[in-house]
Design a protein around this motif. Structure first.
Motif: not given
Length: 546
Positions: A105-108, A113-114, A132-137, A144-148
């Motif tokens: 709930k608090h983030g991607p 995993e980050l 410059d970014q990645g994603q989790f499915y 999906r969530t995105t990580v910069e």
């Protein structure tokens, strides 16, 4: 200090941040066990693991086209990774990691995993890709969530890799986490024994949680029919007699394959058993444990190295505890089951256990164990039901061959117990032939015999008492040849069934306080011995029922 490979898998960055000890056990010592989560994780990854797509140069002329299961590495960074998916987007690449659960709930994603995803981003950048970014499915929630990939995140990855390498170079694993909520879901909890290890080292003073895995539903398969042939078909173990299938079991429901006498096994079944870590054990028709076959040995080389050192120089403290455990359990069995007054033997066993715990030589320990055995077996007959025919009269221990039914039962059950402890020792990473008490002579599995000492009374001898007193074996179940006594086939099956029931019996662990079966206790005690040899706990504590 040990050598560390040049390339660290990005997945190990995840493991290290989650738990340094887990990382060490899995990567440095190559120890791994499946649980429901790891199996489900492989199922979720089944599509991406097939590979496919195109991983070209990230440009308009040769774009990345959703490549799956791509191996990337950077010697400069010392990192390697197998990415689940790499997608091309506007001249850039986006690594996508597939996860089985839901995002927090608090983030991607969770921190381990980050950092794993960021490590993949670092590798792709070092190979010349614009990333410059990645994603989790997340498979459970299908989102999906995105990580910069900012500089701060990337620097955290490099700092973790540096700490990880330092830990990996150590000869000893990090200590377990203390009372951590991570431990119950960890697939290596049965190997790590975090609460038990912390309990023995004094890092905690409360009783351990019941974290060891429940017994597997798989059970040993015993084949005693002479002339039977075993094979495998469609992942089922088939037993044939006169070319007719008389038994068929799913491979996943079989934990061991045990063959008595003239029983054949196919090469195909052996290959399948080795692949599934199922040991195949052979017994002579008379019941002697004569051989075991298994797949590749454990990669836990450090344990075998320490075992050699302990056996050569420091085996006495371990041997003392094992013999003390045996004498104490013998005394308890006698007190609970004797039908006659045995106070003198009980007191003598108590005195001998005390002396065994203080003796300063293996030779003295052997003498004390021998005296205890004479006192114990001198009263063993008092635990057996009166037999009008005298079939189960017992006048001391004899063997090779056993010359009466009771000694026949004892020898056979000792063989079953040593078989199980040999398989346990091999699965953990021990050399079962190098003991600390029994000498490695004449091809005996000395370490398995060592581990068996404290369990002979409470498992093997207890089964003999119950089988005789409950009428599970009778005079007709024995064959007498040339002065020796052997079990007839139907009686052998009855004794095996009684032995397996005993292993399934659940008790309260006397040291840890949680419920556990004897089947699992055998493994836990072997792992406690391993922890002692590796220096993770100060001393070996035998399993005693009182």
């Amino acid at each position: 200090m040990t050598d560390v490979p040049e390339l660290v898998p990005a997945r190990m960055v995840n493991e290290f941040v989650y738990c340094p000890r887990l990382f060490y056990l899995e990567w440095v010592q190559s120890r791994f066990e499946d649980n429901a989560d790891t199996v489900h994780g492989r199922y979720v990854h089944r599509s991406v693991d097939q590979g496919g797509g195109s991983m070209g140069v990230s440009s308009e002329d040769d774009p990345v086209r959703n490549a799956r299961s791509v191996l990337v590495s950077s010697e400069r960074l010392g990192l390697i990774a197998k990415t689940d998916i790499v997608e091309g987007l506007d001249g850039k690449v986006v690594p996508v990691e597939v996860k089985r659960g839901r995002p927090p709930k608090h983030g991607p994603a969770w921190e381990p995993e980050l950092l794993q995803l960021a490590a993949i981003g670092l590798i792709l950048r070092d190979e010349g890709y614009d990333c410059d970014q990645g994603q989790f499915y997340f498979a459970s929630s299908r989102e999906r969530t995105t990580v910069e990939f900012d500089d701060r995140l990337m620097q955290r990855v490099l700092d973790v890799v540096e700490r990880l390498r330092h830990v990996a170079a150590s000869d000893d694993p990090p200590p377990p986490l203390v009372d951590s909520p991570k431990c119950p879901r960890c697939s290596l909890v049965g190997i790590c024994l975090p609460d038990e290890t912390n309990f023995h080292t004094g890092r905690v003073d409360k009783a351990p949680r019941r974290l060891t895995p429940r017994d597997s539903a798989a059970r040993p398969l015993y084949v005693t029919e002479q002339g039977a042939r075993l094979g495998v078909s469609q992942r089922r173990v088939e037993v044939k007699v006169n070319r007719e299938v008389v038994r068929s079991d799913r491979l996943i429901d079989v934990s061991q394959i045990n063959l008595s006498g003239n029983v054949q096994v196919s090469t195909q079944l052996l290959h399948a058993a080795f692949r599934e870590d199922i040991p195949v054990c052979w017994f002579s028709y008379g019941g002697w444990f004569s051989g075991i076959a298994h797949g590749m040995p454990s990669k836990h080389v450090e344990l075998r190295r320490r075992q050699v050192a302990v056996a050569a120089q420091a085996g006495l403290p371990l041997a003392r505890q094992m013999v003390v455990g045996k004498i104490r359990n013998s005394r308890t069995l006698l007190m609970r089951n004797s039908r006659e007054p045995v106070e003198a033997a009980v007191q003598q066993l108590k005195d001998l256990a005390s002396k065994a715990g203080e003796t300063d030589s293996i030779e003295s320990l052997l003498g004390l164990e021998g005296a205890a055995a004479r006192s114990y077996f001198g009263s063993f007959g008092s635990m057996l039901k009166d037999d009008r025919l005298g079939t189960f009269d017992f006048d001391g221990r004899n063997r090779r061959p056993p010359r009466d039914p009771v000694n026949c039962l004892l020898s056979f059950l000792y063989a079953l117990l040593v078989k199980d402890l040999t398989a346990v020792a091999l699965s953990i990473g021990f050399d079962p032939y190098l003991g600390v008490y029994h000498r490695p002579r004449f091809g005996r599995p000395a370490l398995a015999l060592d581990l068996a000492e404290e369990f002979r009374p409470i498992i093997a001898e207890s089964v003999v008492i119950n089988a005789v007193n409950n009428g599970e074996v009778t005079k007709s179940g024995f064959v007498i040849r040339a002065g020796g006594v052997a079990l007839e086939q139907s009686a052998r099956r009855a004794v095996i069934a009684s032995y397996e029931r005993r292993l399934d019996h659940e008790i309260t662990h006397p040291t840890y306080g949680y419920k556990i079966t004897y089947r699992r206790v055998l493994e836990v005690q072997a792992r406690v011995l391993a922890a002692c040899m590796l220096g993770e706990i100060p001393e070996y504590v035998p399993f005693t029922t009182r």
